[in-house]
Design an enzyme around this catalytic site. Structure first.
Site, PDB file in Angstrom:
ATOM      1  CG  HIS A 296      -2.021  -0.945   1.214  1.00  0.00           C
ATOM      2  ND1 HIS A 296      -2.353  -1.751   2.290  1.00  0.00           N
ATOM      3  CD2 HIS A 296      -2.915  -1.237   0.238  1.00  0.00           C
ATOM      4  CE1 HIS A 296      -3.400  -2.487   1.975  1.00  0.00           C
ATOM      5  NE2 HIS A 296      -3.761  -2.204   0.737  1.00  0.00           N
ATOM      6  CE1 TYR A 471       7.962   1.221   7.153  1.00  0.00           C
ATOM      7  CE2 TYR A 471       5.968   2.233   8.003  1.00  0.00           C
ATOM      8  CZ  TYR A 471       7.313   2.316   7.697  1.00  0.00           C
ATOM      9  OH  TYR A 471       7.996   3.475   7.935  1.00  0.00           O
ATOM     10  CG  HIS A 472       0.091  -2.595   4.942  1.00  0.00           C
ATOM     11  ND1 HIS A 472      -0.992  -1.752   4.790  1.00  0.00           N
ATOM     12  CD2 HIS A 472       0.460  -2.506   6.255  1.00  0.00           C
ATOM     13  CE1 HIS A 472      -1.274  -1.188   5.950  1.00  0.00           C
ATOM     14  NE2 HIS A 472      -0.404  -1.627   6.848  1.00  0.00           N
ATOM     15  CG  LEU A 473       6.574  -5.108   2.864  1.00  0.00           C
ATOM     16  CD1 LEU A 473       8.062  -5.412   2.965  1.00  0.00           C
ATOM     17  CD2 LEU A 473       6.329  -3.870   2.019  1.00  0.00           C
TER      18      LEU A 473
END
Length: 541
Positions: A296, A471-473
């Site tokens: 994101h 930080y939504h990997l």
């Protein structure tokens, strides 16, 4: 030789839960390898301490993305947790499941038992909801505590009132399956402290004789015996002596989206062209390892508050900070026990959409331009927006066979035209929400991007120069059916073409959820525990 039934690589959100579940069976033995140290850093346990941990290489992987034209030539820090609890020990603590359609889409792609009805029982098993919620949809008895915001600021109340005035409904529980609306975030905080996956699931199980936890153990290779994963090799420091631990049944990778892909690649599992470039023997060609990477990408607007409005910026300094520390230490509500985002808005970038395609956040505080979590010197407030389900895809690729070299992370943010359109819609929505009559008494002016930035080109230029990761990997070991040539794991999370190797973390997500990824990562691990133990799967139907 060390030998266990299961060897789990990574003691983060997924690995902590999985190790706890598997070791419930006294007939099996479990070894967990964590590259980082124990979670003794005090800033891990103070919710507001995330500002410190994100910059601390002692407990985080200090990864950054590759520069592109659409990030203004910038590298963007994309820090991941490297300690017990992994990113659940350094994240924003938000609990957000997303929309039922996210999981139904996974099932439509050919992944059996991954629809919303099949996954809801596993969400419930991972949480202990404290507060309002439908017991048929919310868990109450085990897992991470999910609590409501208890520190309420007048700016947040005014922002919510303004959104309601715009026609956005107040939503009492966005994790009920009906996400649309505005309200306060639910978070993994209890009694003023962060509760990581490690603390919620594994910490209390460490006295089990069939469970071994090893910290400062960086996995350097998956040991393959032909087409079977037979164990893991790990080291504690660069150039150090390697130790091998063998797995009688399975090796399970729970290292996170970046590290899981890299470990497979340096072990000879991945695209042949990449392995040859790295000088690594091709032991099992899988074209999708490291591909399908998504994240994101958020843009944030900052408003200067009027003089006399007391925001987080002022409360975090001097005597006022001392008072907040005292409140926290005596168990009262305090800014030290809040998540970085206070208010959520799940809404639509364009009228006519059936479901929200945006997540927006609001905080009664603001950070200096271009500086990560450094508070402004003036009273301010921040609202940010990102697209739920980005189509822009990138990759994670090892730079060398040395696991001490950071991988190449290329998200290709905003490379898809639809992503750019939705992002512009999100920024225009932010401006509307920050310009309501209800919020107006508190607002002095817009400082970022500033009122001169109006056209689509100007808004996109601002997004390119100032946007950042959330930080939504996800996605680098994509789950999919045999017909998907880029699938890395099947719908039981087994690596295709190999025996005894499974992936259990956010890297298996075939597409992005309309949410922060933490809650769904826990659900994945909970469901995987039933796969591995041969238990009958639960369903809400």
């Amino acid at each position: 030789m060390d030998e266990f039934d299961y060897v789990i690589v990574g003691c983060g959100a997924a690995g902590s839960l999985l190790a706890a579940r598997l070791s419930e069976d006294p007939a099996v033995s479990v070894c967990v390898l964590e590259a980082g140290p124990k979670d003794r850093n005090p800033f891990i346990h103070i919710p507001a301490g995330f500002i410190k941990t994100l910059k601390d290489p002692g407990v985080t992987w200090q990864f950054s993305t590759e520069p592109t034209e659409r990030t203004g030539g910038r590298r963007i820090d994309t820090v991941q947790g490297r300690t017990l609890g992994g990113s659940s020990s350094v994240n924003g603590m938000i609990y957000n499941r997303g929309q039922p359609g996210d999981l139904d889409h996974w099932a439509q792609l050919g992944n059996r038992s991954w629809g919303y009805a099949d996954s809801l029982p596993y969400y419930r098993r991972t949480e202990r909801r404290i507060g309002f919620g439908d017991d048929a949809k919310r868990g109450r008895t085990q897992g991470i505590p999910v609590t409501d915001m208890d520190w309420i600021h007048p700016l947040s109340e005014a922002f919510i009132a303004g959104c309601v005035g715009m026609g956005i409904p107040r939503n009492p529980d966005y994790n009920s399956g009906d996400q649309a609306g505005v309200g306060y975030f639910q978070r993994a905080i209890q009694n003023g402290k962060r509760v990581s996956s490690y603390r919620a699931f594994l910490h209390g199980a460490l006295n089990r004789p069939n469970l071994s936890l090893r910290t400062n153990a960086r996995a350097s290779a998956i040991i393959l015996d032909g087409k079977r994963a037979a164990g893991v090799r790990y080291i504690s420091q660069r150039g150090g002596t390697a130790t091998e631990v063998r797995a009688r049944r399975e090796v399970i990778l729970s290292s996170g989206t970046a590290n899981t892909a890299r470990l497979m690649q340096v072990s000879g599992i991945g695209p042949a062209w990449l392995l040859q470039k790295l000088g690594v023997e091709v032991k099992h060609e899988l074209a999708g390892v490291g591909e399908n990477f998504r994240d994101h990408y958020a843009s944030r607007f900052v408003m200067r508050a009027k003089p006399g409005v007391e925001t987080l910026n002022e409360l975090s300094r001097g005597l006022k900070l001392g008072n907040q520390i005292l409140r926290w230490g005596t168990g009262r509500d305090s800014i030290l026990a809040t998540a970085p985002s206070h208010v959520h808005v799940f809404w639509k970038s364009f009228e006519g959409l059936d479901q929200p395609d945006l997540q927006c956040v609001f905080t009664p505080g603001s950070y200096k331009e271009g500086m990560v979590y450094v508070l402004d010197d003036y009273p301010g407030m921040t609202a940010g927006a990102w697209q739920h389900r980005p189509e822009s895809k990138g990759w994670v690729r090892a730079r060398s066979a040395d696991v001490f070299d950071d991988p190449e992370i290329q998200p290709n943010y905003l490379s898809d035209e639809m992503d750019r359109r939705v992002h512009i819609g999100g920024m225009r929505l932010l401006r509307r929400m920050l310009s309501t009559p209800e919020l107006a008494p508190f607002v002095d002016s817009e400082t970022l991007p500033g009122k001169d930035v109006q056209s689509e080109d100007e808004l996109l230029d601002f997004a390119f120069r100032n946007g950042s990761t959330t930080y939504h990997l996800i996605g680098t070991a994509r789950m999919g059916p045999d017909t998907d040539p880029m699938a890395v794991v099947d719908d039981r999370l087994r690596v295709r073409g190999l025996q005894g190797l499974r992936v259990v973390d956010a890297s298996i997500m075939p597409s992005m959820t309309s949410a922060n990824t933490y809650a769904t990562t826990l659900m994945i691990a909970e469901k995987a525990s039933d796969f591995i133990r041969g238990r009958e799967l639960e369903s809400a139907d």
